[in-house]
Scaffold this motif. Structure first.
Motif: not given
Length: 452
Positions: A49, A51, A56, A61, A71, A400, A413-415
């Motif tokens: 991943i 992010d 990470l 996810v 996550i 980002s 973002r992957i949040v």
């Protein structure tokens, strides 16, 4: 096609996209459309991943209802599983400089570009109303029509209208029908600039584009340009109204003029001269971001996207018209030094300037060629790496960084809580940027896109 003004066809350096018809723009490997979201939870497991900032330690996810909801290391037992073993999960990519159409947005999504930022065209808030709920197209934000001097850029790019056949089958209105009149953005005084900014923002422009182009590197020297006072008035009014002002700047002089006016970002990199330490320091002090548009710079200098067109991950997914366009170029400034441009990008990155991925792709005309929606974002990242960025830095520039600089807090973002705009690719583009084109899956707001 319904009649449109010549200016309505024009873009910042490309032409603002018009309805070119499915035969011209839609990918040759058209699918059955996006898969409808299943009820409940989806877990993308065993993934590397990235992010949007870093890789990470976690490998799963969770997405539900169009958003990332967690996550983690393990998938819940009630989740629908997508096994991503051997692949890398990225945020959906963002092209920070396009001129687009519905077919452009469709092709962008095919290549994992889930958001396009239109630097001139019809997809302001009004223009995108009809596509707001469609998950088979990339999302879009737009400047509407950019401010320019009467007779100024981009009027020189298509002086006699589009090439024969370029408008597709002649059916339907231009894409992104904002209702705005391009002529209302032609200004000569500070007072007119203020009025034009208010009009654009009132009509739903998400940011304001300002043209500073004398034509020297576009084969049209002595184009009229707005005065310093007019540009400054436009920037101040844009800032007062809480929007970003970005400037078209392909020369050092235009760059210095834009920085002096206080713009937030430069939609191009200067290509007429090598950088100097003093110029880099001035850019750093200003705090602007830069979208270098290296694909476009190469095209201006006569280079094509032929290598990208022959990539087996790209060519078969494009229509013949788009393959022809990738094999074309603007070829307006063949004396330009592309190696010097790459060196400038490397110096700006080393100095800490925010660089954003953007392509300036527009329509399927070889005369404006070298770029294709979606695919050229991956080429742009490759060129950034060639300029000295790490693969991770290039990925940030496509995720980002543009989200942050354009205030798109729900993506890039992957949040937890972010939109489930996601791209799954085989391999590891955080080490080998070319792997970003090895696309396995794309999700747009959690909707898994069908793959051929």
């Amino acid at each position: 096609m319904c009649p449109v003004s010549r200016r309505a066809l024009l873009g910042s350096v490309g032409a603002a996209a018009v309805a070119a018809g499915s035969s011209a723009l839609v990918a040759a490997c058209s699918t059955d459309g996006p898969e409808q979201p299943s009820s409940g939870l989806t877990a993308i497991t065993n993934a590397r991943i990235f992010d949007g900032e870093r890789v990470l330690d976690q490998h799963t996810v969770l997405i539900e209802g169009g958003s990332v909801i967690g996550i983690t290391g393990d998938a819940p037992s009630n989740a629908r599983i997508v096994d991503a073993l051997g692949a890398t999960l990225l945020p959906g990519l963002i092209d920070a400089h396009v001129h687009t159409s519905e077919d452009g947005l469709r092709n962008a999504l095919l290549f994992g570009v889930t958001t396009e930022l239109e630097m001139q065209g019809g997809f302001d808030a009004k223009g995108r109303e009809s596509i707001a709920d469609r998950d088979d197209l990339a999302d879009v934000r737009s400047a509407g029509f950019g401010l320019t001097a009467p007779g100024g850029h981009p009027s020189e790019l298509v002086p006699d209208g589009p090439p024969p056949g370029a408008e597709g089958d002649g059916q339907g209105p231009p894409e992104g029908p904002s209702g705005s009149n391009p002529a209302e953005s032609e200004v000569t005084t500070p007072e007119q600039a203020v009025a034009a900014v208010r009009l654009r923002i009132g009509a739903g422009s998400d940011f304001i584009k300002i043209m500073i182009e004398d034509g020297r590197v576009l084969g049209a020297p002595d184009l009229p340009v707005m005065s310093d006072e007019t540009i400054r008035a436009a920037v101040l009014e844009t800032r007062r109204l809480g929007k970003l002002a970005v400037a078209h700047t392909l020369t050092v002089a235009a760059t210095e003029q834009a920085i002096a006016a206080g713009v937030s970002g430069l939609a191009h990199l200067f290509i007429d001269r090598p950088h100097t330490p003093e110029l880099v320091e001035s850019i750093v002090r200003s705090g602007v971001f830069i979208t270098p548009c290296l694909c476009l710079n190469a095209s201006i200098m006569g280079r094509t996207g032929a290598e990208l067109a022959t990539d087996e991950r790209v060519g078969p997914r494009l229509s013949p018209e788009w393959r022809d366009t990738l094999n074309g170029s603007l070829d307006k400034y063949p004396e330009g030094d592309f190696d010097a441009v790459l060196a400038t990008v490397g110096a700006l990155h080393a100095a800490g300037v925010d660089l954003l991925v953007g392509t300036d792709v527009s329509v399927a005309w070889p005369e404006l060629g070298g770029m294709a929606h979606g695919a050229s974002v991956h080429h742009e990242m490759q060129l950034l790496v060639k300029a000295g960025l790490s693969p991770i830095a290039a990925l940030r520039a496509a995720t980002s960084a543009p989200a942050r600089r354009f205030g798109l807090s729900d993506r890039g973002r992957i949040v937890q809580g972010a939109r489930a705009d996601l791209l799954l690719v085989d391999g590891d583009p955080t080490r080998n940027i070319g792997d970003s084109l090895s696309i396995r899956e794309v999700w747009r707001r959690g909707v898994r896109q069908a793959r051929a």
